[in-house]
Enzyme design. Structure first.
Site, short mmCIF file in Angstrom:
data_model
loop_
_atom_site.label_atom_id
_atom_site.label_comp_id
_atom_site.label_asym_id
_atom_site.label_seq_id
_atom_site.Cartn_x
_atom_site.Cartn_y
_atom_site.Cartn_z
N ASP A 135 22.18 -31.70 11.31
CA ASP A 135 22.79 -32.13 12.57
C ASP A 135 24.28 -32.29 12.30
OD1 ASP A 135 23.11 -33.41 15.18
OD2 ASP A 135 23.33 -35.26 14.01
MG MG Z 1 23.73 -36.60 15.64
#
Ligand code: MG
Length: 241
Positions: free
Chosen positions: A10
């Site tokens: 991420d």
């Molecule tokens: Mg994040």
């Protein structure tokens, strides 16, 4: 431990400090409007924005509706009518200029990119995320960057992960780990997609979904070296005597 080949990272609040970039961008936007960005206004914005993105993750609202209405909704609270689309465009430009790193992020990526195939999996706007990644100096270490806007799906949707898996050469779910700060997007997404998950729980949040268990939970990025079975001090050890 140490059996992974493919790492899905991420971006926001995992490798890049979104909060820091967001603060700078919001300040510029409010300066443009000649409206004072008090801590209360900022907190109202964050509450509103979080609730809209949650609706997006739950597939109750599309991306355009989130981003193009959030500033109009916010200023409405103060009785001011603004062009939500125009403000969003300015905000996005300011945001794309910010690429503050999470502590230790670039050292980690530089260290592990030779041993693992690295990919970015991010919910967000493609141009903004690509530019921030490039400006941060981390872009060359990633094989591919998957941003939800380009895929037609977002984390935690299965469709997003199917899209990503299909574009990775010789993909093997059992050798893949997703690393991210969001329980709802990264951990839940990885869990649903059948891959191992590492929750970067910097903010020490409580798991609200005990039926979903992250494979690993770490408090800071540097704990990932242990998860991956990497001795981060190896170079120092070699040069030590
Ligand atoms: Mg994040």
């Amino acid at each position: 431990m140490g059996h992974y080949k493919t790492l899905l990272f991420d971006l926001d609040d995992t490798l890049l400090d979104f909060g820091a970039s967001e603060d700078v961008a919001l300040q510029k936007l409010f300066d443009d409007q000649q409206f004072t960005l008090t801590p209360e206004v900022k907190s109202n914005y964050k509450k509103l924005n979080d609730s809209l993105w949650r609706a997006y993750e739950n597939d109750e609202m599309d991306r355009d509706e989130v981003v193009n209405t959030r500033f109009a909704r916010l200023f409405e609270q103060y009785g001011i009518h603004v062009d939500g689309v125009a403000l969003e465009q300015n905000y996005r430009k300011y945001l794309s200029e910010g690429h503050h790193l999470i502590e230790g992020a670039i050292e980690l990526i530089q260290k592990i990119h030779t041993e693992f195939d690295l990919y970015v999996v991010s919910n967000g706007a493609s141009y903004t995320q690509q530019k921030r990644l490039k400006d941060s100096g981390m872009a060359p270490y990633f094989n591919k960057v998957f941003v939800s806007e380009d895929t037609g799906y977002q984390k935690p949707m299965k469709g997003f992960f199917d899209f990503v898996f299909a574009q990775i050469d010789n993909f093997d779910a059992s050798e893949t780990l997703i690393i991210g700060d969001s329980f709802s997007a990264d951990v839940t997404g990885g869990w649903n997609a059948g891959i191992d998950t590492c929750w970067v729980n910097i903010k020490e949040r409580v798991n609200q979904h005990p039926e979903i268990i992250p494979t690993y939970e770490i408090r800071k990025l540097e704990e990932l070296y242990g998860v991956l079975g990497i001795n981060r001090k190896v170079n120092e050890a070699f040069s030590g005597n």
